[in-house]
Design a protein around this motif. Structure first.
Motif, short mmCIF file in Angstrom:
data_model
loop_
_atom_site.label_atom_id
_atom_site.label_comp_id
_atom_site.label_asym_id
_atom_site.label_seq_id
_atom_site.Cartn_x
_atom_site.Cartn_y
_atom_site.Cartn_z
N PRO A 1 22.29 74.94 -25.91
CA PRO A 1 23.65 75.46 -26.12
C PRO A 1 24.55 75.31 -24.91
CG PRO A 1 22.10 77.26 -25.78
CD PRO A 1 21.29 76.01 -25.89
N GLN A 2 23.98 75.01 -23.72
CA GLN A 2 24.78 74.85 -22.53
C GLN A 2 25.53 73.51 -22.50
OE1 GLN A 2 21.80 75.48 -19.44
NE2 GLN A 2 22.78 77.43 -18.94
N LEU A 3 25.08 72.55 -23.28
CA LEU A 3 25.67 71.22 -23.21
C LEU A 3 27.08 71.20 -23.77
CD1 LEU A 3 22.72 68.86 -24.22
CD2 LEU A 3 23.42 69.64 -21.95
N GLU A 4 27.94 70.43 -23.10
CA GLU A 4 29.33 70.25 -23.51
C GLU A 4 29.65 68.77 -23.53
OE1 GLU A 4 31.75 72.35 -20.77
OE2 GLU A 4 31.00 74.34 -21.35
N GLN A 5 30.69 68.41 -24.31
CA GLN A 5 31.09 67.01 -24.35
C GLN A 5 31.66 66.58 -23.01
OE1 GLN A 5 30.64 64.67 -26.85
NE2 GLN A 5 31.21 63.36 -25.13
N GLY A 6 31.20 65.45 -22.51
CA GLY A 6 31.68 64.93 -21.24
C GLY A 6 31.39 63.45 -21.16
N PHE A 7 31.14 62.96 -19.94
CA PHE A 7 30.95 61.53 -19.73
C PHE A 7 29.87 61.29 -18.69
CE2 PHE A 7 35.23 62.38 -21.04
CZ PHE A 7 35.43 61.47 -22.07
N ARG A 8 29.00 60.34 -18.97
CA ARG A 8 28.04 59.87 -17.99
C ARG A 8 28.63 58.66 -17.28
NH1 ARG A 8 21.89 59.87 -20.55
NH2 ARG A 8 21.88 62.07 -21.15
N VAL A 9 28.53 58.66 -15.97
CA VAL A 9 28.92 57.49 -15.19
C VAL A 9 27.64 56.87 -14.65
CG1 VAL A 9 30.34 56.60 -13.33
CG2 VAL A 9 31.05 58.65 -14.56
N VAL A 10 27.38 55.62 -15.04
CA VAL A 10 26.14 54.98 -14.66
C VAL A 10 26.42 53.64 -13.99
CG1 VAL A 10 24.85 56.09 -16.52
CG2 VAL A 10 25.85 53.84 -16.90
N ARG A 11 25.50 53.23 -13.14
CA ARG A 11 25.58 51.94 -12.47
C ARG A 11 24.46 51.04 -12.96
NH1 ARG A 11 25.23 52.76 -6.35
NH2 ARG A 11 25.70 50.52 -6.37
N LEU A 12 24.79 49.82 -13.30
CA LEU A 12 23.83 48.81 -13.69
C LEU A 12 23.73 47.81 -12.53
CD1 LEU A 12 22.14 48.42 -16.24
CD2 LEU A 12 23.91 46.89 -17.11
N VAL A 13 22.60 47.83 -11.82
CA VAL A 13 22.50 47.08 -10.57
C VAL A 13 21.23 46.25 -10.52
CG1 VAL A 13 23.82 48.84 -9.31
CG2 VAL A 13 21.33 48.97 -9.36
N GLY A 14 21.28 45.21 -9.69
CA GLY A 14 20.10 44.39 -9.46
C GLY A 14 20.41 42.91 -9.56
N THR A 15 19.41 42.11 -9.22
CA THR A 15 19.49 40.66 -9.33
C THR A 15 18.47 40.20 -10.36
OG1 THR A 15 20.16 40.42 -7.02
CG2 THR A 15 19.26 38.47 -8.09
N ALA A 16 18.91 39.37 -11.31
CA ALA A 16 18.00 38.94 -12.38
C ALA A 16 18.34 37.52 -12.81
CB ALA A 16 18.10 39.88 -13.58
N VAL A 17 17.31 36.85 -13.35
CA VAL A 17 17.48 35.53 -13.96
C VAL A 17 17.65 35.74 -15.46
CG1 VAL A 17 16.39 33.30 -14.42
CG2 VAL A 17 16.16 34.38 -12.16
N GLY A 18 18.68 35.15 -16.03
CA GLY A 18 18.98 35.35 -17.44
C GLY A 18 17.96 34.72 -18.37
N GLU A 19 17.89 35.29 -19.58
CA GLU A 19 16.99 34.81 -20.62
C GLU A 19 17.72 34.91 -21.96
OE1 GLU A 19 13.35 37.07 -22.51
OE2 GLU A 19 12.66 36.02 -20.71
N MET A 20 17.70 33.84 -22.75
CA MET A 20 18.38 33.86 -24.05
C MET A 20 17.61 34.74 -25.03
SD MET A 20 21.09 32.18 -23.51
CE MET A 20 21.72 32.15 -25.19
N ARG A 21 18.32 35.72 -25.62
CA ARG A 21 17.71 36.64 -26.58
C ARG A 21 18.71 36.96 -27.69
NH1 ARG A 21 16.06 41.11 -22.09
NH2 ARG A 21 14.69 39.78 -20.79
N PRO A 22 18.21 37.44 -28.83
CA PRO A 22 19.11 37.86 -29.91
C PRO A 22 19.87 39.13 -29.52
CG PRO A 22 16.88 37.47 -30.73
CD PRO A 22 16.79 37.49 -29.24
#
Length: 338
Positions: A27-48
Motif C-alpha cells: 500500500p505504500q507504493l505510489e505512481q512515479g518514474f524509474r530512471v535507469v541507465r543501460l550501459v556497457g560495450t557489446a557486439v550486436g546479434e540479429m534477433r527477432p
C-alpha cells in the motif's frame, strides 16, 4: 568535502504519463518514474523483435545485451537489451526504430521508440554520437510488461551517448543511455544524497554574464523526477555558439536552484537536428565531459563544497529561436552526493 557526481540529461517532452497500472500488494507504493541507465560495450546479434511494420510477423533487430543500473543509486537492477531496426541514413546521422527490453527483478518491460543518432560536435573523446528518442505527447511506447509492469502504459524516453567507432568493423557499440519509465515507487525509499531532477519550460533568452562568461540565458522550472513535484528553478545559459555542419557546438552553463543551496556547472555541448520522432522537438543535445573531469563551477549553502562531473543529453525545440530567441527545454539531472 562532499563529492558530487551530476549527470545532466536533457529531454524534450512534458512529463511522461502512465495510463494503466496493475494493483500492488504494497500500500505504500505510489505512481512515479524509474530512471535507469543501460550501459556497457557489446557486439550486436540479429534477433527477432516484436512486429514493427504491422504485418503481424516478428521483425529483426541488431541486438546488444547490456547492464541495467538504477540511476538514483548506481545499483545493478538486472539486464537490458537494445535492438536497432530499420536503420536509415539521414544527413550525417541515423534514423532508427529502437526496441528496448528491460529485465528487472520485479518484472520485464518491452518498449519502442523512434531514435535519432547524430555525431557529437565536440566534447568527450569517449563518445562519438548523441542519441534521443522523443515520443509524441500522450503516446504509449510500452509494448508489453510482466510482474510490476503488467498493464503499464505511457511514454518512455531515451536520451544518451554512444561510441560507434567500431560498429562498421566489429558491429560493436558502447552504450551510456538513460530511460525514464512509468512505474510504482515507494516514497519512503529516499536517499537524500541522490536526486534525479528535471529542468523544463519555454523561455525567451536574456543576455547575462555567469561565472565570467556571457551567455544567452533561459529560466525554467526544476522538478523531482521520481515524484513529479516542483522543487525549485533552473537557468540554462548558452555561450560560444558555433555552427558545425548541420548542428551547433556551444558552451552550456547550468544553474540549479535547489532546496538548501545552488549548484553551477559548465560543459561543451553538442546540438544536432533530430532525424525523426516527435513533431514538438527539433534537436537532440549532448554534453559528455571527460572521465574524472570536474565541471562543477561553484555552489553555495549545503552544496558549497560540491565537485564532480556534469553530463547532458536530450532534446529541445528551437523552432522559434531565430525569430523570437525562444527555446523549449526538458532536461534531466542525476545528482549523487558523497
Amino acid at each position: 568535502m562532499r563529492t558530487l557526481f551530476l549527470i545532466a540529461l536533457c529531454f524534450g517532452l512534458t512529463f511522461f504519463t502512465s495510463c494503466e497500472q496493475t494493483e500492488t500488494k504494497n500500500p505504500q507504493l505510489e505512481q512515479g518514474f524509474r530512471v535507469v541507465r543501460l550501459v556497457g560495450t557489446a557486439v550486436g546479434e540479429m534477433r527477432p523483435v516484436p512486429d514493427i511494420d504491422g504485418d503481424g510477423q516478428e521483425d529483426m533487430g541488431n541486438c546488444f545485451d547490456l547492464t541495467l543500473l538504477d540511476a538514483n543509486t548506481g545499483k545493478v537492477l538486472g539486464t537490458g537489451t537494445d535492438c536497432l531496426s530499420n536503420v536509415e541514413s539521414v544527413g550525417d546521422g541515423l534514423a532508427i526504430v529502437g526496441t528496448a527490453i528491460f529485465n528487472f527483478e520485479d518484472g520485464t518491460l518491452v518498449t519502442r521508440g523512434l531514435t535519432s543518432v547524430r555525431p557529437k560536435t565536440h566534447g568527450s573523446p569517449s563518445i562519438t554520437h548523441i542519441t534521443g528518442a522523443v515520443p509524441t505527447k500522450s503516446s504509449n511506447d510500452i509494448l508489453s510488461g510482466t510482474g510490476q509492469f503488467e498493464g503499464v502504459k505511457g511514454g518512455v524516453r531515451l536520451s544518451g551517448a554512444v561510441d560507434m567507432s567500431k560498429v562498421e568493423s566489429d558491429n560493436e557499440i558502447t552504450f551510456n543511455c538513460v530511460f525514464v519509465i512509468p512505474a510504482m515507487i515507494d516514497p519512503t525509499e529516499v536517499d537524500e544524497n541522490k536526486m534525479v531532477l528535471r529542468l523544463v519550460g519555454t523561455d525567451v533568452g536574456e543576455t547575462r554574464t555567469v561565472e565570467g562568461l556571457e551567455g544567452n540565458c533561459f529560466d525554467v522550472d526544476l522538478y523531482d523526477v521520481r515524484s513529479g513535484q516542483k522543487i525549485g528553478t533552473a537557468t540554462d545559459c548558452l555561450s560560444n555558439v558555433n555552427e558545425v555542419g548541420e548542428g551547433l557546438a556551444l558552451t552550456g552553463t547550468a544553474i540549479f536552484n535547489l532546496p538548501g543551496g545552488q549548484i553551477l556547472s559548465r560543459a561543451a555541448t553538442s546540438v544536432q537536428p533530430k532525424t525523426h520522432g516527435s513533431n514538438d522537438k527539433t534537436h537532440i543535445t549532448g554534453a559528455i565531459p571527460n572521465e574524472g573531469e570536474n565541471n562543477i563551477l561553484s555552489g553555495d549553502g549545503k552544496y558549497a563544497d560540491a565537485k564532480g562531473s556534469v553530463r547532458l543529453s536530450g532534446a529541445v525545440d528551437m523552432s522559434n529561436v531565430m525569430s523570437d530567441n525562444e527555446i523549449s527545454f526538458d532536461c534531466l539531472f542525476l545528482l549523487e552526493l558523497e
